[in-house]
Design a protein around this motif. Structure first.
Motif, short mmCIF file in Angstrom:
data_model
loop_
_atom_site.label_atom_id
_atom_site.label_comp_id
_atom_site.label_asym_id
_atom_site.label_seq_id
_atom_site.Cartn_x
_atom_site.Cartn_y
_atom_site.Cartn_z
N ASP A 1 -2.81 -13.28 -22.30
CA ASP A 1 -2.20 -14.14 -21.29
C ASP A 1 -1.14 -15.03 -21.98
N GLU B 1 -12.97 -16.06 -26.07
CA GLU B 1 -13.48 -15.35 -24.89
C GLU B 1 -13.67 -13.86 -25.15
N TYR C 1 -11.24 -20.78 -11.18
CA TYR C 1 -11.63 -19.37 -10.99
C TYR C 1 -13.00 -19.30 -10.33
N LYS D 1 -0.97 -23.85 -15.71
CA LYS D 1 -2.05 -24.82 -15.95
C LYS D 1 -1.62 -25.98 -16.84
C1 GCB Z 1 -8.65 -18.40 -20.53
C2 GCB Z 1 -7.96 -17.91 -21.73
C3 GCB Z 1 -6.53 -18.39 -21.78
C4 GCB Z 1 -5.89 -18.23 -20.42
C5 GCB Z 1 -6.64 -19.12 -19.45
C6 GCB Z 1 -6.13 -19.00 -18.02
O1 GCB Z 1 -9.82 -18.45 -20.47
O2 GCB Z 1 -8.62 -18.26 -22.91
O3 GCB Z 1 -5.82 -17.66 -22.74
O4 GCB Z 1 -4.53 -18.51 -20.42
O5 GCB Z 1 -7.98 -18.76 -19.43
O6 GCB Z 1 -5.19 -19.68 -17.67
O7 GCB Z 1 -6.69 -18.19 -17.27
#
Ligand code: GCB
Length: 598
Positions: free
Chosen positions: A179, A412, A477, A568
């Protein structure tokens, strides 16, 4: 891993050495089909059949050692350091090869001196050639590498060519799915390093475990004549010691100083250190501190500390693209400081060296991380070797930064036996290389099929880390923000609990009620509710909410809202702060006051 023509050498502490910058505009040839290596049917031949063009047209195709160079002089240029994606619109989505070339002259200050070419990082793979000879191949996009060029270099008009390729690989570290943006290029400083024939390749200096005034140090010499006297001086501490290096070039020290002041975030004392070995000399600034855990507490210099953190990607949202400079580090860490942080998580890969150096000066504690992210080929021995190499190179580079208190080996990673074994071997490696810091990884949370409000942390890998750290996204989420108030936890490990991520997306400037996703109000509400919820967890020792700034991600296409950014951030991609920034700033302000009053 492909064989390299010459082996990489470790040269740490480059900013303290005699160097010549090779930063600047380099000529480039964009080569999506890797024609420089592989196209034999359309190469230019002269009448006798001799190859007259191509960058690397020696035979056989798969065994490239030397290079016949194109004339790059009329080709376009790109800035080094810099990713290519943010410099040229045509390269924004580009994944493949770009050939870089620069030319340089050399004037050594003594005939027997040695020369090295040093790259702060190149994402993801780099094949390096000097004057047509292959120096080596480096794999891994975020760690430094160097090659010796003493014997190949000429006084004038040296040609340094690097093929940088940022294709993603299933067996890579990271793998194909992340991501974040896969920025390609020579993304960090490129330097020529001049050293005496025998030189200090690295050193390590730190507070001896269990003491408050004893310093341990080791210095590594490289060269033909390693059994040389090595000196360490810390003038302000009235310390000067001399030891003769052993046959392997290693000199080990231990000394005490009554005037030693420990480094902390409140008072980030750094000491000038001078190291000499043979004819070589290095000067640096180092802090001394201890970081340990006791039960569920994190102790900095024996005192309980709460980590008021934020996570950061290595991007400068104002300029766009990869951050790499001291100025970029000042911008990012300056914002973290404004937020009230005493801690940052440098996600999800090693950031440039300026970050930890500046953090040392600013009194910000740091979590550094290797890009073992989501799913890696857990049973592939080359993948493990690759991850270990990146971890080794990161530790070799930043082991003298007092600010760095956590080595994190993964983020993760879904639970399986093979994965736990893989990560355990990284943890063992980190501890063997450096027993003076905490080791961790960002783990995941499990739900309870019978109770939506019950969250469980029992990842078997938690057995092996110093912190019980995990990412959680309740309210984003997982349900709406209101859910956060009802969460209760079962955490298997009696260790300090660290929340390595929580957060919510918001487009800066989009205002609505607090239940409208992607509004600033929604994000602010998640922050308001999350900290009180976390405070109820026994052993809650800190957090790094996700994330300081919006960052580019190909996984975030939602039109009008994401437009290619993960939203975010507490700060938007336009550099403006969102409402949640102030919410967290206030919460951290209260927290700091309460901690100070204890
Ligand atoms: C997570 C990941 C991170 C993502 C984030 C998200 O858990 O570790 O790399 O960017 O969530 O924004 O979904």
């Amino acid at each position: 891993m492909a064989a390299s023509a010459r082996s990489e050498v470790v040269i740490a502490d480059v900013f303290a050495r005699q160097t010549t910058s090779l930063n600047g505009k380099w000529h480039v040839i964009v080569d999506p089909y890797d024609t420089g290596y592989f196209d034999y049917r359309h190469v230019p031949y002269d009448e006798s059949g001799k190859v007259t063009g191509g960058f690397a047209l020696d035979k056989p195709a798969k065994d490239k050692t030397d290079l016949v160079e194109y004339n790059f002089d009329t080709s376009p240029t790109l800035k080094v350091p810099g990713d290519w994606n943010s410099q040229d619109e045509k390269l924004f989505y580009y994944e493949g090869s770009v050939w870089y070339r620069t030319k340089f002259d050399v004037k050594k200050s003594a005939p027997d001196h040695r020369l090295f070419v040093y790259f702060g990082a190149a994402n993801y793979e780099a094949d390096v050639y000097l004057n047509g000879k292959k120096l080596g191949k480096h794999i891994g996009g975020f760690t430094p590498f160097a090659y010796e060029i003493t014997k190949l270099v000429k006084a004038k008009n040296n040609s340094l060519v690097v093929r940088v390729n940022n294709n993603r690989h299933v067996e890579g570290v990271p793998t194909v799915n992340t991501d974040w943006w896969n920025y390609g290029g020579l993304t960090r400083d490129v330097l020529l390093v001049e050293t005496p024939a025998t030189f200090i390749s690295n050193f390590k200096v730190q507070l001896k475990a269990g003491t408050t005034n004893t310093i341990e140090a080791s210095v590594q010499l490289d060269g033909a004549d390693k059994e040389q006297p090595v000196k360490i001086a810390l003038p302000k501490l009235q310390v000067a010691a001399e030891v003769k290096a052993d046959a392997g070039g290693l000199a080990q020290f231990e000394f005490s100083s009554a005037s030693l002041k420990l480094w902390s975030s409140a008072s980030p004392t750094l000491n000038d250190i001078e190291i000499s070995g043979g004819e070589d000399q290095l000067k640096d600034r180092v802090g001394f501190r201890s970081i340990t855990t006791s039960g569920q507490d994190i102790l900095l210099n024996g005192q309980k500390v709460f980590l008021r953190g934020v996570a950061i990607h290595e991007e400068n949202p104002l300029r766009g693209g990869r951050a790499w400079s001291e100025a970029d580090a000042k911008l990012l860490l300056g914002w973290a400081k404004q937020l009230g942080c005493n801690f940052v998580r440098l996600a999800h890969y090693p950031h440039n060296e300026h970050m930890a150096r500046l953090a040392d000066e600013m009194g910000i504690m740091v979590w550094e991380e290797t890009p073992v992210y989501w799913t890696i080929q857990w049973t592939n021995a080359d993948t493990l070797a690759n991850a270990k190499k990146q971890l080794n190179d990161l530790i070799a580079r930043d082991q003298n930064r007092a600010s760095v208190i956590v080595w994190s080996v993964a983020n993760e990673t879904p639970v399986s036996e093979a994965r736990t074994k893989f990560l355990k071997s990284l943890v063992d490696e980190a501890r063997a290389l450096d027993g003076t810091r905490l080791v961790s990884a960002a783990m995941e949370v499990r739900g309870d099929p019978n109770d939506a409000n019950h969250k469980i942390v029992d990842d078997p890998f938690g057995e092996f880390t110093d912190l019980c750290s995990f990412n959680e996204y309740v309210g984003w989420y997982d349900g709406l923000p209101e859910k956060i108030d009802h969460i209760h936890w079962s955490i298997k490990y009696q260790k300090p609990v660290f929340i390595s991520e929580f957060g919510a997306g918001a487009k800066q400037g989009f205002h609505a009620d607090a239940t409208t996703r992607f509004s600033e109000e929604f994000q602010a509400d998640v922050y308001k509710r999350t900290l009180p919820m976390l405070e109820k967890i026994p052993g809650f020792s800190g957090c790094t909410p996700w994330i300081l700034c919006d960052f580019r991600s190909p996984k975030r296409p939602l039109p009008g809202i994401q437009d290619g950014y993960n939203r975010k951030g507490l700060i938007g991609s336009n550099g403006r702060k969102k409402a949640a920034f102030t919410v967290l700033q206030n919460l951290y302000g209260d927290k700091a006051k309460a901690d100070a009053a204890k």
